[in-house]
Write a protein that holds these residues in place. Structure first.
Motif, short mmCIF file in Angstrom:
data_model
loop_
_atom_site.label_atom_id
_atom_site.label_comp_id
_atom_site.label_asym_id
_atom_site.label_seq_id
_atom_site.Cartn_x
_atom_site.Cartn_y
_atom_site.Cartn_z
N THR A 188 -6.62 -21.23 -18.22
CA THR A 188 -6.74 -19.48 -18.96
C THR A 188 -6.35 -19.09 -18.07
O THR A 188 -5.89 -18.90 -16.32
N GLN A 189 -5.35 -17.85 -18.50
CA GLN A 189 -4.38 -16.99 -17.55
C GLN A 189 -5.16 -15.88 -17.10
O GLN A 189 -5.49 -14.73 -17.92
N LEU A 190 -4.49 -15.12 -15.89
CA LEU A 190 -5.77 -13.98 -15.10
C LEU A 190 -4.10 -13.15 -14.10
O LEU A 190 -3.23 -13.57 -14.25
N SER A 191 -4.25 -12.17 -15.12
CA SER A 191 -3.58 -11.15 -14.46
C SER A 191 -4.15 -9.57 -13.92
O SER A 191 -5.02 -9.30 -14.45
N THR A 192 -3.68 -8.98 -12.91
CA THR A 192 -3.98 -8.05 -12.76
C THR A 192 -2.94 -6.87 -11.45
O THR A 192 -1.63 -7.94 -11.34
N TRP A 193 -3.09 -5.73 -11.64
CA TRP A 193 -2.34 -5.41 -10.73
C TRP A 193 -2.39 -5.21 -9.24
O TRP A 193 -1.58 -5.13 -7.90
N VAL A 210 -3.30 -18.90 -8.26
CA VAL A 210 -2.93 -17.57 -7.61
C VAL A 210 -1.51 -17.65 -6.85
O VAL A 210 -0.24 -18.43 -6.36
N ARG A 211 -0.06 -16.73 -7.49
CA ARG A 211 0.68 -16.37 -7.12
C ARG A 211 1.20 -14.73 -7.59
O ARG A 211 1.01 -14.00 -8.72
N LYS A 212 1.64 -14.05 -6.93
CA LYS A 212 2.81 -13.07 -6.47
C LYS A 212 3.96 -12.98 -8.03
O LYS A 212 4.07 -14.28 -7.71
N VAL A 213 3.98 -11.84 -8.38
CA VAL A 213 4.93 -11.83 -9.31
C VAL A 213 5.45 -10.77 -8.98
O VAL A 213 5.09 -9.45 -8.21
N ASP A 214 6.34 -9.89 -9.85
CA ASP A 214 7.32 -8.98 -9.67
C ASP A 214 6.67 -7.63 -10.78
O ASP A 214 5.27 -7.92 -11.71
N GLY A 215 5.87 -6.95 -9.61
CA GLY A 215 5.57 -5.50 -10.55
C GLY A 215 5.91 -4.65 -10.80
O GLY A 215 6.62 -4.60 -11.84
N VAL A 216 4.90 -3.91 -11.43
CA VAL A 216 5.61 -2.90 -12.34
C VAL A 216 5.31 -1.42 -11.23
O VAL A 216 4.65 -0.81 -11.44
N PRO A 217 6.67 -0.55 -11.10
CA PRO A 217 6.89 0.38 -10.59
C PRO A 217 5.43 1.58 -11.18
O PRO A 217 5.35 1.16 -12.35
N PRO A 218 4.96 1.71 -9.78
CA PRO A 218 5.61 2.14 -8.61
C PRO A 218 4.89 0.18 -7.82
O PRO A 218 5.32 0.67 -6.67
N ARG A 220 5.70 -2.87 -6.43
CA ARG A 220 6.16 -3.66 -6.39
C ARG A 220 5.80 -5.48 -6.64
O ARG A 220 6.80 -6.10 -7.03
N HIS A 221 4.77 -5.87 -6.48
CA HIS A 221 4.13 -7.09 -6.90
C HIS A 221 2.54 -6.55 -7.89
O HIS A 221 2.24 -5.90 -7.32
N ASN A 222 2.98 -7.49 -8.64
CA ASN A 222 1.95 -7.70 -8.73
C ASN A 222 1.13 -9.59 -9.07
O ASN A 222 1.34 -9.78 -8.22
N LEU A 223 -0.31 -9.52 -9.42
CA LEU A 223 -1.14 -10.69 -9.54
C LEU A 223 -1.32 -11.64 -10.74
O LEU A 223 -1.14 -10.96 -11.90
N HIS A 224 -0.59 -12.67 -10.89
CA HIS A 224 -0.94 -14.40 -11.68
C HIS A 224 -1.38 -15.04 -11.87
O HIS A 224 -1.48 -15.12 -10.34
N ALA A 225 -2.97 -15.56 -11.68
CA ALA A 225 -3.46 -16.62 -11.72
C ALA A 225 -3.83 -17.35 -13.30
O ALA A 225 -3.98 -17.55 -13.93
N ILE A 226 -3.71 -19.08 -12.93
CA ILE A 226 -3.93 -19.58 -13.95
C ILE A 226 -5.48 -20.81 -13.73
O ILE A 226 -5.13 -21.32 -12.09
N TYR A 227 -5.89 -20.84 -13.98
CA TYR A 227 -7.67 -21.69 -13.76
C TYR A 227 -7.37 -22.90 -14.05
O TYR A 227 -7.44 -23.80 -15.37
N ASP A 228 -7.37 -23.41 -13.05
CA ASP A 228 -6.99 -25.38 -12.64
C ASP A 228 -7.72 -25.62 -11.98
O ASP A 228 -7.33 -26.18 -10.58
N PRO A 229 -8.63 -25.71 -11.52
CA PRO A 229 -10.05 -26.30 -10.20
C PRO A 229 -8.95 -27.65 -9.90
O PRO A 229 -9.61 -28.12 -10.80
N ALA A 230 -9.96 -27.45 -8.81
CA ALA A 230 -9.44 -29.46 -8.36
C ALA A 230 -11.09 -29.72 -9.13
O ALA A 230 -10.68 -31.58 -8.63
N TRP A 231 -11.34 -29.07 -9.16
CA TRP A 231 -12.52 -29.60 -8.98
C TRP A 231 -13.39 -30.08 -11.20
O TRP A 231 -12.94 -29.51 -11.97
N GLN A 232 -14.52 -30.31 -11.99
CA GLN A 232 -14.75 -30.06 -13.07
C GLN A 232 -14.95 -29.12 -13.23
O GLN A 232 -16.28 -28.74 -13.56
N PRO A 233 -14.89 -28.31 -13.91
CA PRO A 233 -15.80 -26.81 -14.35
C PRO A 233 -16.77 -26.97 -15.10
O PRO A 233 -17.41 -28.28 -15.71
#
Length: 642
Positions: A188-193, A210-218, A220-233
């Motif tokens: 599952t992908q997650l995105s937020t400002w 989780v990682r920062k990505v280029d933002g939408v002005p104004p 500088r950065h937005n956030l992108h994440a993928i659900y991929d836990p090291a454990w069994q959900p």
């Protein structure tokens, strides 16, 4: 009350509660398109999928939903169904939503359709339908964290939105991230400002990469994440059933329940065959000339009250959809008239805590002087007005649903026995008649046979498979209108102690109309047609009900009730011990066999909702009603009472 809104000089909506704009002064469209839609890899990620499920925190004015809807419409490789689920604690009014509509020509007509349905949003779960049921908006009205903990859904994409952590910390808390993670599948992908360190850390602790990505002005950065836990959900998202591939389905029973199941499954790509012992559809209780769909009210806002509101909303939505497709005629096959409830046996009491004005007014409110006068009732009569209610001709509704693409009707097919056939590469159900003739075969079978349900279960799975269902015969009194009787009728249906449909079209010409009053509740009576003695008793009972429900109308029909008895119309319905519908798998030992039955006397209000619930459970979709309500209808509740 709807959330109060202030407006900035540039026309941007402003929240006095949170002390901030709903979106930046540059407008929210760039954010909706690039931070959320594009940030979750859409529309490419949903290409050619059967369904796609977006989960959002913070609905606001619905910009993110509108952009996703527009992208779905424009995409040649769009999924068959788009589910958009959003939590919102403080919904705005439909009028404010219209004022904030985007000027974008692709979005403005969609925004108007959204505003038309954005009404009556009491706390709980609400399902709004668009695009002939292929775009489904499920609103969780209440605290996002609490609602996410209560509901059972799986998300393919998550939009993490809302006022900033400084202004609305609960929406961005570690507990909210934990609640969101429950609804994720791996990938599952997650995105937020929002790129706040506390948010990034909370997401990482729940198994998001989780990682920062280029933002939408104004920004500088937005956030992108993928659900991929090291454990069994272990949350609902991870435990959701494996995606079902729509293939062949047979629905046994061509009443309103069977037709509702067929329509919901056909919209999801199933090739559905509907079988019935009669030569025409809707030959049983659904042959009633006209009936009501209407909410129920109670001081404690009981399960039935909440369920009936959900049912009335979805029934109205589907009646409008079928009318837009040319399959039903408003005013002839159904009408959204509203219904007056006269409390003959008990005063109708609205739920405690409803405020007026407020979203409850959209559903039910005390009857006004005009409504009481039109019904010939005194000004102090105990009555309430149900605005989202009306009448429908059940047989026409059944015929319209059976005419949808993917649905095939097969009459003169009396199902006697179901047999499960299984091999290494083939699993299916076969249904046979009494002579042993094979009637149909399909990977999925749905039993919607009402009072005949237990006979089929016994012949197929043994007597231990039968459920404690009670047959209830109902008889109605009816007649063709004369000018005098039509004049004495109220301009809307009335219920309470029995119910009256005051004017319904009859075969033989558009101007030929009739009335219908009933129904009796004759428990454990199944004989059809009723005896002359039983018909006479039914007329007396219906007349007595009408004399209390609408004394003036009863007086105008004295000639009918005092004349020699005329034939009633009668049918047998079936009810569960708790008087709630039964929706779900028949048995863990019978995979691919489901049931939709026990609608009782509320089939027109509940059947279409239950058809959607069945399809949602089968496909791992967001449910069209609160998870606790859905559990109350689950067939598994009857397992211990067989």
């Amino acid at each position: 009350m709807s959330e109060p809104i202030d407006w900035m000089p540039d026309g941007t909506p402003y929240s006095p509660r949170f002390g901030d704009r709903y979106h930046s002064e540059r407008g929210g469209l760039d954010q909706a398109r690039h931070v959320f839609l594009g940030g979750c890899g859409l529309p490419a990620a949903w290409a050619d999928a059967q369904q796609w499920r977006i989960l959002e925190t913070g609905f606001g004015f619905g910009l993110n939903f509108l952009v996703a809807w527009a992208a779905w419409k424009a995409d040649a490789h769009r999924p068959r169904l788009l589910h958009f689920t959003s939590a919102e604690a403080f919904p705005v009014s439909a009028d404010d939503m219209r004022r904030a509509m985007p000027e974008d020509p692709a979005l403005r007509p969609l925004a108007e359709k959204l505003a038309q349905q954005f009404q009556g949003l009491l706390p709980g779960v609400h399902r709004l339908c668009f695009e002939q049921g292929q775009v489904l908006l499920t609103l969780y009205i209440g605290d996002a964290q609490a609602m996410l903990r209560r509901q059972q859904t799986t998300a393919d994409s998550i939009y993490l939105d809302g006022f900033s952590p400084a202004l609305n910390p609960g929406l961005w808390s570690a507990d909210t991230m934990r609640a969101l993670a429950r609804h994720c599948r791996r990938g599952t992908q997650l995105s937020t400002w929002c790129v706040a360190r506390t948010v990034r850390d909370a997401l990482a602790q729940q198994g998001f990469q989780v990682r920062k990505v280029d933002g939408v002005p104004p920004k500088r950065h937005n956030l992108h994440a993928i659900y991929d836990p090291a454990w069994q959900p272990r949350g609902p998202g991870a435990q959701a059933p494996q995606a079902v591939t729509p293939r062949r389905c047979m629905v046994l029973g061509a009443g309103i329940a069977g037709a509702a199941a067929a329509a919901s499954l056909a919209r999801r790509g199933w090739q559905v065959t509907v079988l019935d012992a009669a030569s025409t559809p809707a030959a049983g209780a659904s042959a009633l000339a006209a009936g009501l769909f209407c909410p129920h009210v109670s001081p404690d806002d009981s399960q039935l009250s909440r369920l009936s509101r959900d049912g009335a909303r979805l029934t109205l939505a589907q009646l409008r959809m079928l009318s837009a497709q040319g399959l039903l005629r408003p005013g002839t096959d159904w009408d959204h008239t509203g219904v007056l409830e006269h409390g003959v046996q008990a005063t109708p009491r609205l739920p405690r805590g409803w405020q007026s004005p407020g979203p409850g007014d959209y559903w039910s409110r005390p009857a006004d002087a005009w409504q009481l006068a039109q019904a010939g009732l005194p000004g102090d009569a105990p009555a309430c007005w149900h605005a989202q209610a009306g009448w429908v001709r059940p047989a026409r509704l059944v015929q319209a649903q059976l005419a949808l693409p993917g649905v095939r009707w097969q009459g003169n097919a009396c199902a006697q026995r179901l047999v499960r056939v299984q091999s290494s590469d083939h699993q299916a159900w076969q249904v046979f008649d009494a002579s042993g003739t094979l009637l149909a075969e399909a990977e999925l079978a749905v039993i919607a046979l009402g009072p005949a349900t237990n006979a089929l279960l016994e012949h197929s799975l043994g007597v231990q498979a039968c459920w404690p269902l009670q047959p209830i015969r109902g008889q109605v009194s009816w007649d063709v209108h004369t000018g005098a009787s039509l004049q004495a009728m109220p301009p809307f249906p009335v219920n309470g102690h029995g119910n009256l449909v005051p004017a319904m079209p009859l075969p033989g010409g558009e101007s030929r109309q009739g009335w219908i009053m009933g129904s009796t509740f004759e428990r454990d009576q199944t004989a059809l047609p009723p005896s002359l003695q039983d018909q006479s008793a039914a007329h007396a009972a219906n007349g007595a009900k009408l004399s209390q429900l609408l004394p003036r109308t009863y007086e105008s029909l004295q000639g009918f009730f005092s004349a020699p008895p005329r034939p009633t119309w009668g049918a047998v319905r079936v009810a569960s011990p708790d008087r709630l519908p039964v929706v779900g798998p028949v048995s863990a030992q019978a995979p691919g066999l489901w049931a939709l039955t026990a609608m009782g006397s509320r089939g027109l209000t509940l059947s279409l909702l239950c058809g959607e619930l069945l399809a949602a459970r089968l496909h791992g979709e967001p449910l069209p009603l609160d998870a606790k309500l859905a559990a109350a209808l689950d067939s598994e509740r009857l397992q211990g009472r067989r």
